[in-house]
Design a protein around this motif. Structure first.
Motif, PDB file in Angstrom:
ATOM      1  N   HIS A 291       0.816  -1.215   0.000  1.00  0.00           N
ATOM      2  CA  HIS A 291       0.000   0.000   0.000  1.00  0.00           C
ATOM      3  C   HIS A 291       0.850   1.265   0.000  1.00  0.00           C
ATOM      4  N   ASN A 292       1.931   1.274   0.745  1.00  0.00           N
ATOM      5  CA  ASN A 292       2.759   2.471   0.895  1.00  0.00           C
ATOM      6  C   ASN A 292       4.204   2.141   0.541  1.00  0.00           C
ATOM      7  N   PRO A 293       4.510   1.978  -0.732  1.00  0.00           N
ATOM      8  CA  PRO A 293       5.888   1.592  -1.091  1.00  0.00           C
ATOM      9  C   PRO A 293       6.913   2.673  -0.772  1.00  0.00           C
ATOM     10  N   GLN A 294       6.516   3.961  -0.894  1.00  0.00           N
ATOM     11  CA  GLN A 294       7.465   5.030  -0.593  1.00  0.00           C
ATOM     12  C   GLN A 294       7.866   4.998   0.883  1.00  0.00           C
ATOM     13  N   GLY A 295       6.884   4.853   1.766  1.00  0.00           N
ATOM     14  CA  GLY A 295       7.197   4.784   3.197  1.00  0.00           C
ATOM     15  C   GLY A 295       8.004   3.551   3.551  1.00  0.00           C
ATOM     16  N   MET A 296       7.678   2.426   2.927  1.00  0.00           N
ATOM     17  CA  MET A 296       8.428   1.207   3.209  1.00  0.00           C
ATOM     18  C   MET A 296       9.872   1.331   2.754  1.00  0.00           C
ATOM     19  N   ALA A 297      10.097   1.910   1.574  1.00  0.00           N
ATOM     20  CA  ALA A 297      11.462   2.069   1.081  1.00  0.00           C
ATOM     21  C   ALA A 297      12.269   3.000   1.979  1.00  0.00           C
ATOM     22  N   GLU A 298      11.663   4.093   2.422  1.00  0.00           N
ATOM     23  CA  GLU A 298      12.376   5.020   3.308  1.00  0.00           C
ATOM     24  C   GLU A 298      12.703   4.372   4.646  1.00  0.00           C
ATOM     25  N   ASN A 299      11.754   3.639   5.212  1.00  0.00           N
ATOM     26  CA  ASN A 299      12.004   2.988   6.501  1.00  0.00           C
ATOM     27  C   ASN A 299      13.047   1.882   6.385  1.00  0.00           C
ATOM     28  N   LEU A 300      13.003   1.117   5.285  1.00  0.00           N
ATOM     29  CA  LEU A 300      14.020   0.085   5.085  1.00  0.00           C
ATOM     30  C   LEU A 300      15.408   0.698   4.928  1.00  0.00           C
ATOM     31  N   PHE A 301      15.491   1.824   4.223  1.00  0.00           N
ATOM     32  CA  PHE A 301      16.787   2.472   4.044  1.00  0.00           C
ATOM     33  C   PHE A 301      17.311   3.027   5.367  1.00  0.00           C
ATOM     34  N   LYS A 302      16.417   3.551   6.180  1.00  0.00           N
ATOM     35  CA  LYS A 302      16.825   4.039   7.505  1.00  0.00           C
ATOM     36  C   LYS A 302      17.276   2.877   8.389  1.00  0.00           C
ATOM     37  N   GLN A 303      16.558   1.752   8.301  1.00  0.00           N
ATOM     38  CA  GLN A 303      16.945   0.570   9.066  1.00  0.00           C
ATOM     39  C   GLN A 303      18.294   0.030   8.597  1.00  0.00           C
ATOM     40  N   VAL A 320      15.702  -5.288  -1.967  1.00  0.00           N
ATOM     41  CA  VAL A 320      14.278  -4.952  -1.820  1.00  0.00           C
ATOM     42  C   VAL A 320      14.053  -3.468  -2.091  1.00  0.00           C
ATOM     43  N   ILE A 321      14.948  -2.613  -1.575  1.00  0.00           N
ATOM     44  CA  ILE A 321      14.781  -1.169  -1.790  1.00  0.00           C
ATOM     45  C   ILE A 321      14.871  -0.842  -3.274  1.00  0.00           C
ATOM     46  N   SER A 322      15.842  -1.438  -3.971  1.00  0.00           N
ATOM     47  CA  SER A 322      15.991  -1.144  -5.399  1.00  0.00           C
ATOM     48  C   SER A 322      14.783  -1.619  -6.192  1.00  0.00           C
ATOM     49  N   ARG A 323      14.223  -2.752  -5.814  1.00  0.00           N
ATOM     50  CA  ARG A 323      13.029  -3.222  -6.525  1.00  0.00           C
ATOM     51  C   ARG A 323      11.835  -2.313  -6.265  1.00  0.00           C
ATOM     52  N   LEU A 324      11.683  -1.861  -5.042  1.00  0.00           N
ATOM     53  CA  LEU A 324      10.593  -0.939  -4.739  1.00  0.00           C
ATOM     54  C   LEU A 324      10.736   0.350  -5.539  1.00  0.00           C
ATOM     55  N   VAL A 325      11.956   0.885  -5.578  1.00  0.00           N
ATOM     56  CA  VAL A 325      12.176   2.145  -6.287  1.00  0.00           C
ATOM     57  C   VAL A 325      11.947   1.966  -7.788  1.00  0.00           C
ATOM     58  N   GLY A 326      12.422   0.860  -8.341  1.00  0.00           N
ATOM     59  CA  GLY A 326      12.298   0.664  -9.778  1.00  0.00           C
ATOM     60  C   GLY A 326      10.891   0.354 -10.235  1.00  0.00           C
ATOM     61  N   ILE A 327      10.168  -0.492  -9.485  1.00  0.00           N
ATOM     62  CA  ILE A 327       8.824  -0.894  -9.920  1.00  0.00           C
ATOM     63  C   ILE A 327       7.821   0.233  -9.721  1.00  0.00           C
ATOM     64  N   HIS A 328       7.854   0.861  -8.529  1.00  0.00           N
ATOM     65  CA  HIS A 328       6.874   1.902  -8.216  1.00  0.00           C
ATOM     66  C   HIS A 328       7.354   3.298  -8.612  1.00  0.00           C
ATOM     67  N   GLN A 355      23.800  -4.577  -9.953  1.00  0.00           N
ATOM     68  CA  GLN A 355      22.429  -4.947 -10.309  1.00  0.00           C
ATOM     69  C   GLN A 355      21.429  -4.091  -9.544  1.00  0.00           C
ATOM     70  N   PHE A 356      21.683  -3.836  -8.265  1.00  0.00           N
ATOM     71  CA  PHE A 356      20.768  -3.005  -7.471  1.00  0.00           C
ATOM     72  C   PHE A 356      20.758  -1.561  -7.977  1.00  0.00           C
ATOM     73  N   ALA A 357      21.926  -1.056  -8.373  1.00  0.00           N
ATOM     74  CA  ALA A 357      21.975   0.311  -8.904  1.00  0.00           C
ATOM     75  C   ALA A 357      21.155   0.431 -10.186  1.00  0.00           C
ATOM     76  N   ALA A 358      21.200  -0.599 -11.026  1.00  0.00           N
ATOM     77  CA  ALA A 358      20.406  -0.568 -12.266  1.00  0.00           C
ATOM     78  C   ALA A 358      18.921  -0.709 -11.971  1.00  0.00           C
ATOM     79  N   GLN A 359      18.568  -1.572 -11.003  1.00  0.00           N
ATOM     80  CA  GLN A 359      17.148  -1.765 -10.668  1.00  0.00           C
ATOM     81  C   GLN A 359      16.527  -0.505 -10.095  1.00  0.00           C
ATOM     82  N   ALA A 360      17.306   0.301  -9.401  1.00  0.00           N
ATOM     83  CA  ALA A 360      16.771   1.511  -8.771  1.00  0.00           C
ATOM     84  C   ALA A 360      16.720   2.692  -9.727  1.00  0.00           C
TER      85      ALA A 360
END
Length: 767
Positions: A291-303, A320-328, A355-360
């Motif tokens: 539901h909230n991919p932006q909030g999840m990505a920010e919280n995961l990055f802070k964690q 996971v963060i790169s996939r969230l950023v790339g898909i959404h 790979q993560f840099a490209a996905q994001a």
């Protein structure tokens, strides 16, 4: 001797069988056992930590016959539940397991509600008994799956999911881990595959302080690759065993037992083959339901920044963060400087980090945010002080980032990278050429003129997008091929079209070409305008092929017949053909001889300012009207027609045809943006791989074909004549020639001195 057959009080299985057949006749025996259960239960409550086998036997007996005496045993399930809730941790493991199996029997007979039983079993997951936890996990999954087999019970599922939400927050690590495993397995089995389950795992599991729960939740969003790999290994081991069984059956004596083994082996082998052919299934759809991919990505990055987990867990966070950023298509600008710190050739798992840099990367990120990542990548990887493999991996990573964000590359850097197309190592050369092919299709203006290649219909139609620009079309690209296919149907004079109307053959006759042009103009409703003799229209053949120009010069000098054909063309037909050539497809592949002769005759006059004198605004007006009518026809076709598989195949053929510049072009680079970057696309190195032993043997045998036999060649005229002593010596026993071989041993220096002295003495005596 009198036999006592009434052993029912002591033989509970026999009594159980008889009660199921005739419950009314054995009610007294049942009541006797029921009173015995209560008395044994009172004794057990005095010492609950000791094992009591009599109580276990009584409980299993009552659970088996509970459906026969519903009135008498209506409180029996609740009694077992209270016993487990009260003494769950101090019970003997065998007794605890017996109580759970009795409750499962009662649940299968619908004598206890599923919600009460599942809540109890989730509480029992806290027990320090691994076998029990595994048993309960399997039952919970199968029970929920069976409840939702025919129709999903949304109310019960919602209640259980809320209970799971609290269990994931449990302080007991084993109970929390088992709970998240159950939810993941239910999602994988398509039972709880809704957004609520995904968001419970995303909001609770991915931020759990228990590392095992955290890792399991992150793996859930990363897919099921590891599980598929382990299944494939098991299948390969099983296949080897099956082949051994089949081979043994051919050699050993034929018996019924071996025949059954062979049949079972064949069955397993068939199942393994079917599983191999099955497509790999991934669990990637879960990441779309957050539901909230932006909030999840920010919280995961802070964690990730604040945590102190192992490096492998950090990689999972980055994935996971790169996939969230790339898909959404999220904005997380601080992620790119963080990941740029790890872009070093000596960094562990550096290809995954690339790979993560490209996905994001995606088109909505400002180019100045991703440009430092590309520069860091180029400075650390694409330098001649590194090996060729490192340089190739760096260029591949740059290509994958630019596929998703082409504006991140500037012109100077791109031209520096394209200079590696002539590098001595093939891996670097091919990686650089792949980058050139990418920008040929997306932004050819950034490349040097010599690297842009010959223009194609597809490349001319491409308009480089600016940042944030969205190109929306009202039709399906490629449907102009269907419009051309429908042309022969509106023909009124009875002519039949042969072959594909889209391809114009060089050897086609003049009549067929002119008829095709007239039919297309009549279908699209274009009004032709006559021009005066002083205003001859021209066709710019700057983009035409060299071979077409040569053919036109050759055809222009063929003879009087060709001149007569050229003079017979009217000015109206000339204007029509010029309009046809100025359509959005500026470079046709093959033109008829008639059109090439006309193009060769008309040479535009150019003024000093670079403008042609013989261009008229009337042709431009016709061109605009024709383009507008074509777009309207394609839009109407998309709204009114249901496309078949043949139509889509024709559209795909049109797309491929537009990408082909010349027949020598064999391959086009696929630049479609996928959701996930494959690691193979970064690690792909064009290098001749080391062949295994079998490949080397096959290569040697292939090289020996048609060659003379290697070894001694007998060149004697008469093959039956006798052999020399040297040839005979090769077949003799060693003991026969040992004395001769000894003489060939090299003498020592002392032996040479003695032999020389002896020789000199003999010579002296002879004198």
């Amino acid at each position: 001797m009198v036999r006592h057959n009434n052993q029912l009080p002591d033989n509970l299985p026999q009594l159980q069988n008889l009660i199921k057949r005739d419950p009314d006749s054995y009610r007294d025996e049942f009541l006797q056992q029921y009173h015995h259960f209560h008395s044994v239960l009172d004794i057990f409550r005095l010492e609950p930590d000791k094992e009591n086998k009599n109580l276990c036997e009584s409980i299993m007996f009552l659970a088996q016959v509970a459906q026969c005496y519903l009135e008498e045993l209506k409180t029996f399930p609740q009694t077992l539940v209270d016993l487990l809730k009260t003494h769950s941790t101090m019970l003997d493991p065998e007794m605890r397991n017996t109580f759970c199996r009795a409750l499962i029997l009662l649940r299968n007979k619908n004598l206890i509600s599923p919600l009460d039983l599942l809540e109890l079993f989730f509480q029992l997951l806290r027990c320090p008994d691994k076998a029990l936890r595994t048993f309960l996990e399997n039952h919970i999954i199968n029970d929920i799956k069976n409840m939702n087999a025919k129709q999903k019970d949304m109310k019960l599922n919602s209640t259980l999911q809320n209970f799971m939400y609290t269990m994931l927050r449990d302080t007991n690590p084993k109970a929390a881990k088992m709970s998240v495993d159950i939810m993941i397995e239910l999602y994988r089995k398509q039972v709880w595959n809704d957004a609520k389950t995904v968001n419970v795992i995303a909001n609770v599991g991915c931020f759990s302080k228990i590392t095992k729960v955290l890792v399991a939740s992150l793996k859930f969003f990363l897919g099921t690759d590891q599980q598929e790999d382990s299944d494939d290994e098991d299948d390969s081991d099983r296949e080897v065993d099956l082949k051994g069984i089949m081979m043994a059956a051919k050699v050993n004596k034929k018996t019924k037992k071996r025949k059954k083994k062979v049949e079972a082996a064949k069955k397993l082998y068939t199942q393994a083959q079917k599983k191999k052919k099955k497509a790999v299934s991934f669990n990637f759809s879960a990441i779309h339901l957050i539901h909230n991919p932006q909030g999840m990505a920010e919280n995961l990055f802070k964690q990730l920044q604040d945590g102190n987990e192992r490096f492998e867990v950090k990689l999972m966070h980055l994935d996971v963060i790169s996939r969230l950023v790339g898909i959404h298509e999220l904005f997380l600008f601080s992620f790119y400087p963080y990941i740029a710190r790890f872009i070093q050739p000596h960094q562990r798992q550096v290809t995954r980090i690339l790979q993560f840099a490209a996905q994001a990367s995606h088109e909505l990120i400002p180019p100045e945010i991703i440009e430092p990542v590309i520069k860091t990548l180029v400075n650390n990887f694409v330098t001649e002080r590194n090996s060729s493999d490192v340089m190739a991996i760096g260029l591949n990573a740059v290509r994958e980032i630019c596929i998703r964000c082409p504006l991140a590359m500037n012109e100077d850097l791109l031209r520096d990278l394209t200079m590696y197309k002539n590098y001595k190592e093939k891996s670097v050369m091919m990686a650089s050429k792949a980058l050139i092919m990418l920008y040929r299709e997306q932004m050819p203006n950034l490349l040097a003129k010599k690297d842009r290649g010959r223009p194609t219909e597809a490349s001319v139609e491409i308009k480089p997008k600016r940042y944030g620009e969205v190109l929306a079309v009202g039709h399906i690209p490629g449907t102009e091929a269907l419009l051309r296919e429908d042309l022969p149907e509106v023909e009124n004079d009875g002519e039949s079209s042969q072959g594909d109307s889209d391809w114009v053959d060089v050897d086609s006759s003049e009549d067929e070409t002119d008829a095709l042009l007239r039919r297309e103009k009549s279908k699209k409703g274009i009004t032709m305008i006559k021009s005066s003799k002083g205003k001859e229209q021209t066709v710019d053949d700057e983009d035409s092929d060299d071979e077409d120009v040569d053919d036109s010069e050759k055809d222009a000098d063929e003879g009087d017949d060709d001149e007569d054909d050229w003079e017979s063309c009217s000015e109206e037909e000339l204007v029509e053909e010029e309009v046809e050539q100025e359509k959005p497809k500026p470079q046709p592949k093959k033109l008829s001889k008639q059109l090439r002769k006309k193009k060769s005759k008309i040479i535009p006059t150019v003024t000093r300012n670079g403008q042609t004198k013989n261009e008229t605004p009337e042709v431009e007006k016709i061109d605009e009207e024709q383009t507008l009518n074509t777009a309207e026809a394609m839009q109407e076709l998309a709204l009114t027609k249901i496309f078949t598989d043949a139509d889509f195949a024709r559209i795909e053929q049109e797309r491929v045809k537009k990408q082909l510049t010349h027949h020598s072009r064999k391959r086009q680079l696929e630049t479609e943006r996928n959701e996930f970057v494959k690691l193979d696309s970064i690690e792909m190195i064009y290098k001749r791989r080391k062949a295994d032993k079998q490949a080397r043997v096959e290569s040697m045998q292939k090289g020996r074909e048609g060659r003379e036999k290697f070894g001694y060649k007998d060149n004697r005229l008469n093959p039956h004549c006798s052999k020399t002593n040297r040839e005979k010596q090769k077949n003799k026993n060693f003991t026969m020639i040992r004395h001769k071989v000894r003489g060939k041993v090299k003498k020592s220096f002392r032996d040479k001195q003695v032999a020389l002295r002896k020789h000199l003495m003999n010579i002296k005596k002879m004198k």
